[in-house]
Design a protein around this motif. Structure first.
Motif, PDB file in Angstrom:
ATOM      1  N   MET A   1       0.831  -1.190   0.000  1.00 10.72           N
ATOM      2  CA  MET A   1       0.000   0.000   0.000  1.00 10.72           C
ATOM      3  C   MET A   1       0.871   1.247   0.000  1.00 10.72           C
ATOM      4  SD  MET A   1      -3.012  -1.043   2.710  1.00 10.72           S
ATOM      5  CE  MET A   1      -3.905   0.462   2.364  1.00 10.72           C
ATOM      6  N   THR A   2       0.280   2.361  -0.338  1.00  6.04           N
ATOM      7  CA  THR A   2       1.011   3.611  -0.345  1.00  6.04           C
ATOM      8  C   THR A   2       0.331   4.623   0.549  1.00  6.04           C
ATOM      9  OG1 THR A   2      -0.188   4.372  -2.284  1.00  6.04           O
ATOM     10  CG2 THR A   2       1.904   3.241  -2.666  1.00  6.04           C
ATOM     11  N   PHE A   3       1.060   5.613   0.991  1.00  5.99           N
ATOM     12  CA  PHE A   3       0.548   6.680   1.847  1.00  5.99           C
ATOM     13  C   PHE A   3       0.895   7.994   1.178  1.00  5.99           C
ATOM     14  CE2 PHE A   3      -0.831   8.644   5.644  1.00  5.99           C
ATOM     15  CZ  PHE A   3       0.037   9.686   5.919  1.00  5.99           C
ATOM     16  N   ASP A   4      -0.160   8.712   0.711  1.00  3.81           N
ATOM     17  CA  ASP A   4       0.074   9.949  -0.030  1.00  3.81           C
ATOM     18  C   ASP A   4       1.040   9.693  -1.185  1.00  3.81           C
ATOM     19  OD1 ASP A   4      -0.022  12.028   2.945  1.00  3.81           O
ATOM     20  OD2 ASP A   4      -1.635  11.365   1.641  1.00  3.81           O
ATOM     21  N   ASN A   5       0.814   8.582  -1.885  1.00  2.00           N
ATOM     22  CA  ASN A   5       1.643   8.191  -3.023  1.00  2.00           C
ATOM     23  C   ASN A   5       3.077   7.846  -2.619  1.00  2.00           C
ATOM     24  OD1 ASN A   5      -0.466   8.576  -4.924  1.00  2.00           O
ATOM     25  ND2 ASN A   5      -0.084  10.781  -4.863  1.00  2.00           N
ATOM     26  N   GLN A   6       3.282   7.528  -1.336  1.00  3.03           N
ATOM     27  CA  GLN A   6       4.609   7.144  -0.861  1.00  3.03           C
ATOM     28  C   GLN A   6       4.610   5.700  -0.377  1.00  3.03           C
ATOM     29  OE1 GLN A   6       5.455  10.270   2.071  1.00  3.03           O
ATOM     30  NE2 GLN A   6       6.898  11.149   0.612  1.00  3.03           N
ATOM     31  N   THR A   7       5.709   5.016  -0.598  1.00  2.00           N
ATOM     32  CA  THR A   7       5.884   3.652  -0.093  1.00  2.00           C
ATOM     33  C   THR A   7       6.255   3.727   1.384  1.00  2.00           C
ATOM     34  OG1 THR A   7       6.577   2.855  -2.269  1.00  2.00           O
ATOM     35  CG2 THR A   7       7.231   1.542  -0.356  1.00  2.00           C
ATOM     36  N   ARG A   8       5.507   3.006   2.200  1.00  2.00           N
ATOM     37  CA  ARG A   8       5.660   3.104   3.655  1.00  2.00           C
ATOM     38  C   ARG A   8       6.602   2.014   4.184  1.00  2.00           C
ATOM     39  NH1 ARG A   8       0.576   5.161   6.338  1.00  2.00           N
ATOM     40  NH2 ARG A   8       0.856   3.463   7.793  1.00  2.00           N
ATOM     41  N   ILE A   9       7.612   2.436   4.935  1.00  2.00           N
ATOM     42  CA  ILE A   9       8.525   1.495   5.595  1.00  2.00           C
ATOM     43  C   ILE A   9       8.308   1.603   7.094  1.00  2.00           C
ATOM     44  CG2 ILE A   9      10.898   0.744   5.906  1.00  2.00           C
ATOM     45  CD1 ILE A   9       9.849   0.573   2.996  1.00  2.00           C
ATOM     46  N   LEU A  10       7.885   0.512   7.699  1.00  2.00           N
ATOM     47  CA  LEU A  10       7.617   0.481   9.135  1.00  2.00           C
ATOM     48  C   LEU A  10       8.882   0.100   9.891  1.00  2.00           C
ATOM     49  CD1 LEU A  10       5.515   0.558  11.465  1.00  2.00           C
ATOM     50  CD2 LEU A  10       5.089  -1.877  10.998  1.00  2.00           C
ATOM     51  N   ILE A  11       9.256   0.911  10.865  1.00  2.00           N
ATOM     52  CA  ILE A  11      10.427   0.650  11.705  1.00  2.00           C
ATOM     53  C   ILE A  11       9.925   0.410  13.125  1.00  2.00           C
ATOM     54  CG2 ILE A  11      12.642   1.527  12.552  1.00  2.00           C
ATOM     55  CD1 ILE A  11      12.635   3.428  10.086  1.00  2.00           C
ATOM     56  N   VAL A  12      10.001  -0.829  13.578  1.00  2.00           N
ATOM     57  CA  VAL A  12       9.530  -1.214  14.905  1.00  2.00           C
ATOM     58  C   VAL A  12      10.735  -1.515  15.782  1.00  2.00           C
ATOM     59  CG1 VAL A  12       8.192  -2.897  16.231  1.00  2.00           C
ATOM     60  CG2 VAL A  12       7.384  -2.168  13.967  1.00  2.00           C
ATOM     61  N   TYR A  13      10.821  -0.872  16.923  1.00  2.00           N
ATOM     62  CA  TYR A  13      12.006  -1.044  17.762  1.00  2.00           C
ATOM     63  C   TYR A  13      11.636  -1.146  19.233  1.00  2.00           C
ATOM     64  CZ  TYR A  13      11.390   3.798  19.241  1.00  2.00           C
ATOM     65  OH  TYR A  13      10.864   4.944  19.781  1.00  2.00           O
ATOM     66  N   ASP A  14      12.495  -1.800  19.990  1.00  2.00           N
ATOM     67  CA  ASP A  14      12.470  -1.760  21.450  1.00  2.00           C
ATOM     68  C   ASP A  14      13.732  -1.030  21.892  1.00  2.00           C
ATOM     69  OD1 ASP A  14      11.812  -2.233  24.139  1.00  2.00           O
ATOM     70  OD2 ASP A  14      13.009  -4.071  24.168  1.00  2.00           O
ATOM     71  N   SER A  15      13.627  -0.254  22.953  1.00  2.00           N
ATOM     72  CA  SER A  15      14.799   0.496  23.415  1.00  2.00           C
ATOM     73  C   SER A  15      14.785   0.589  24.927  1.00  2.00           C
ATOM     74  CB  SER A  15      14.800   1.906  22.800  1.00  2.00           C
ATOM     75  OG  SER A  15      16.007   2.577  23.088  1.00  2.00           O
ATOM     76  N   ASN A  16      15.955   0.447  25.531  1.00  2.00           N
ATOM     77  CA  ASN A  16      16.089   0.621  26.979  1.00  2.00           C
ATOM     78  C   ASN A  16      16.645   1.998  27.315  1.00  2.00           C
ATOM     79  OD1 ASN A  16      15.144  -1.977  27.551  1.00  2.00           O
ATOM     80  ND2 ASN A  16      17.181  -2.868  27.367  1.00  2.00           N
ATOM     81  N   GLY A  17      17.845   2.294  26.826  1.00  2.00           N
ATOM     82  CA  GLY A  17      18.480   3.574  27.124  1.00  2.00           C
ATOM     83  C   GLY A  17      18.376   4.586  25.995  1.00  2.00           C
ATOM     84  N   GLY A  18      17.646   4.252  24.941  1.00  2.00           N
ATOM     85  CA  GLY A  18      17.461   5.190  23.838  1.00  2.00           C
ATOM     86  C   GLY A  18      18.371   4.958  22.646  1.00  2.00           C
ATOM     87  N   ASN A  19      19.281   3.993  22.730  1.00  2.00           N
ATOM     88  CA  ASN A  19      20.235   3.785  21.634  1.00  2.00           C
ATOM     89  C   ASN A  19      19.566   3.247  20.372  1.00  2.00           C
ATOM     90  OD1 ASN A  19      22.794   4.546  22.927  1.00  2.00           O
ATOM     91  ND2 ASN A  19      22.344   2.854  24.304  1.00  2.00           N
ATOM     92  N   THR A  20      18.711   2.244  20.511  1.00  2.00           N
ATOM     93  CA  THR A  20      18.052   1.725  19.321  1.00  2.00           C
ATOM     94  C   THR A  20      17.053   2.738  18.761  1.00  2.00           C
ATOM     95  OG1 THR A  20      16.583   0.480  20.787  1.00  2.00           O
ATOM     96  CG2 THR A  20      18.383  -0.731  19.730  1.00  2.00           C
ATOM     97  N   TYR A  21      16.502   3.587  19.619  1.00  2.00           N
ATOM     98  CA  TYR A  21      15.633   4.657  19.118  1.00  2.00           C
ATOM     99  C   TYR A  21      16.421   5.627  18.256  1.00  2.00           C
ATOM    100  CZ  TYR A  21      12.700   8.852  19.089  1.00  2.00           C
ATOM    101  OH  TYR A  21      11.982   9.954  18.700  1.00  2.00           O
ATOM    102  N   ARG A  22      17.614   5.979  18.710  1.00  2.00           N
ATOM    103  CA  ARG A  22      18.445   6.884  17.904  1.00  2.00           C
ATOM    104  C   ARG A  22      18.860   6.221  16.588  1.00  2.00           C
ATOM    105  NH1 ARG A  22      19.666   8.629  23.142  1.00  2.00           N
ATOM    106  NH2 ARG A  22      21.132   6.948  23.574  1.00  2.00           N
ATOM    107  N   MET A  23      19.110   4.928  16.636  1.00  2.00           N
ATOM    108  CA  MET A  23      19.399   4.207  15.397  1.00  2.00           C
ATOM    109  C   MET A  23      18.182   4.233  14.473  1.00  2.00           C
ATOM    110  SD  MET A  23      21.451   0.830  16.772  1.00  2.00           S
ATOM    111  CE  MET A  23      21.891   0.287  15.119  1.00  2.00           C
ATOM    112  N   ALA A  24      17.014   4.012  15.040  1.00  2.00           N
ATOM    113  CA  ALA A  24      15.784   4.020  14.240  1.00  2.00           C
ATOM    114  C   ALA A  24      15.582   5.360  13.548  1.00  2.00           C
ATOM    115  CB  ALA A  24      14.580   3.692  15.129  1.00  2.00           C
ATOM    116  N   GLN A  25      15.931   6.440  14.239  1.00  2.00           N
ATOM    117  CA  GLN A  25      15.804   7.765  13.636  1.00  2.00           C
ATOM    118  C   GLN A  25      16.721   7.905  12.430  1.00  2.00           C
ATOM    119  OE1 GLN A  25      16.565   9.886  17.405  1.00  2.00           O
ATOM    120  NE2 GLN A  25      14.633  10.955  17.073  1.00  2.00           N
ATOM    121  N   GLN A  26      17.946   7.394  12.545  1.00  2.00           N
ATOM    122  CA  GLN A  26      18.882   7.480  11.417  1.00  2.00           C
ATOM    123  C   GLN A  26      18.447   6.567  10.270  1.00  2.00           C
ATOM    124  OE1 GLN A  26      21.239   9.750  11.203  1.00  2.00           O
ATOM    125  NE2 GLN A  26      20.658  10.463  13.254  1.00  2.00           N
ATOM    126  N   ILE A  27      17.915   5.397  10.606  1.00  2.00           N
ATOM    127  CA  ILE A  27      17.395   4.495   9.577  1.00  2.00           C
ATOM    128  C   ILE A  27      16.236   5.165   8.848  1.00  2.00           C
ATOM    129  CG2 ILE A  27      16.158   2.309   9.246  1.00  2.00           C
ATOM    130  CD1 ILE A  27      17.934   1.198  11.553  1.00  2.00           C
TER     131      ILE A  27
END
Length: 209
Positions: A1-27
């Motif tokens: 499916m598309t969102f506003d004509n865009q291909t949607r990539i879902l990034i699902v993460y778990d984070s304890n100290g925020g490191n994987t969240y910061r990685m998710a932001q860069q991804i």
């Protein structure tokens, strides 16, 4: 499916100290560097939180909570977790364990997927964690995307970064920032999944036949 004509990539993460969240932001930045692609960040609730009488609608920080319904609305999936004894966290595993309905329906079949992780030490089980995270994705019939060595940072990194996915060494105190090579590989992973999802969106029969 598309969102506003865009291909949607879902990034699902778990984070304890925020490191994987910061990685998710860069991804996510890598995803959105690809024209017509949109990144959606979602966090998994902590397993202990699920026994509470009322789970808050959104966490105190980071992205909104992930729901299995989000999987129907994406054309690619990237999952991330801190390493727990060489494996993904219980919270991410719990989320994936709730996707039987999507497995029966083939919701994720033929879609690209990737994984990322963070550890406190250099040899803290990053590669075993990334490989174990791929197993449920393979059961869903997803197309696993790693990081090819055409990314020069894989040879240059002195900390995180593997051909199995993006990774980060946060240090004993868990506070080390992402190294430039780690950041570059996070972005590269997002862009790779997005590019493949975009191509498959334009020709979905190629992956589902």
């Amino acid at each position: 499916m598309t969102f506003d004509n865009q291909t949607r990539i879902l990034i699902v993460y778990d984070s304890n100290g925020g490191n994987t969240y910061r990685m998710a932001q860069q991804i996510a930045r890598g995803v959105e560097s690809v024209k017509n692609c949109h990144a959606i960040l979602r966090a998994t609730p902590k397993v202990g939180d699920r026994s509470a009488t009322a789970l808050p609608e959104v966490p105190e920080s980071g992205a909104p909570f992930a729901e299995t319904a989000d999987l129907r609305e994406c054309e690619g999936l990237i999952i991330g977790s801190p390493t727990h004894f060489g494996n993904m966290s219980a919270s991410l595993k719990y989320f994936l364990d709730q996707t039987t309905e999507q497995w029966f329906a083939g919701t994720l079949a033929g879609k690209p997927a990737a994984a990322f992780t963070s550890t406190g030490s250099m040899h803290g089980g990053q590669e075993s964690t990334l490989l174990s995270m791929m197993v449920p994705l393979l059961h869903h019939g997803m197309l696993i995307c790693g990081l090819p060595y055409s990314n020069p940072e894989l040879m240059q990194t002195l900390r995180g970064g593997t051909p199995y996915g993006a990774s980060h060494v946060a240090g004993e105190d868990g506070k080390a920032p992402l190294a430039p090579t780690e950041t570059a590989l996070c972005k590269a992973l997002g862009a790779r999944v997005a590019s493949i999802a975009l191509a498959l969106t334009n020709s979905p029969e190629a992956a589902r036949s």
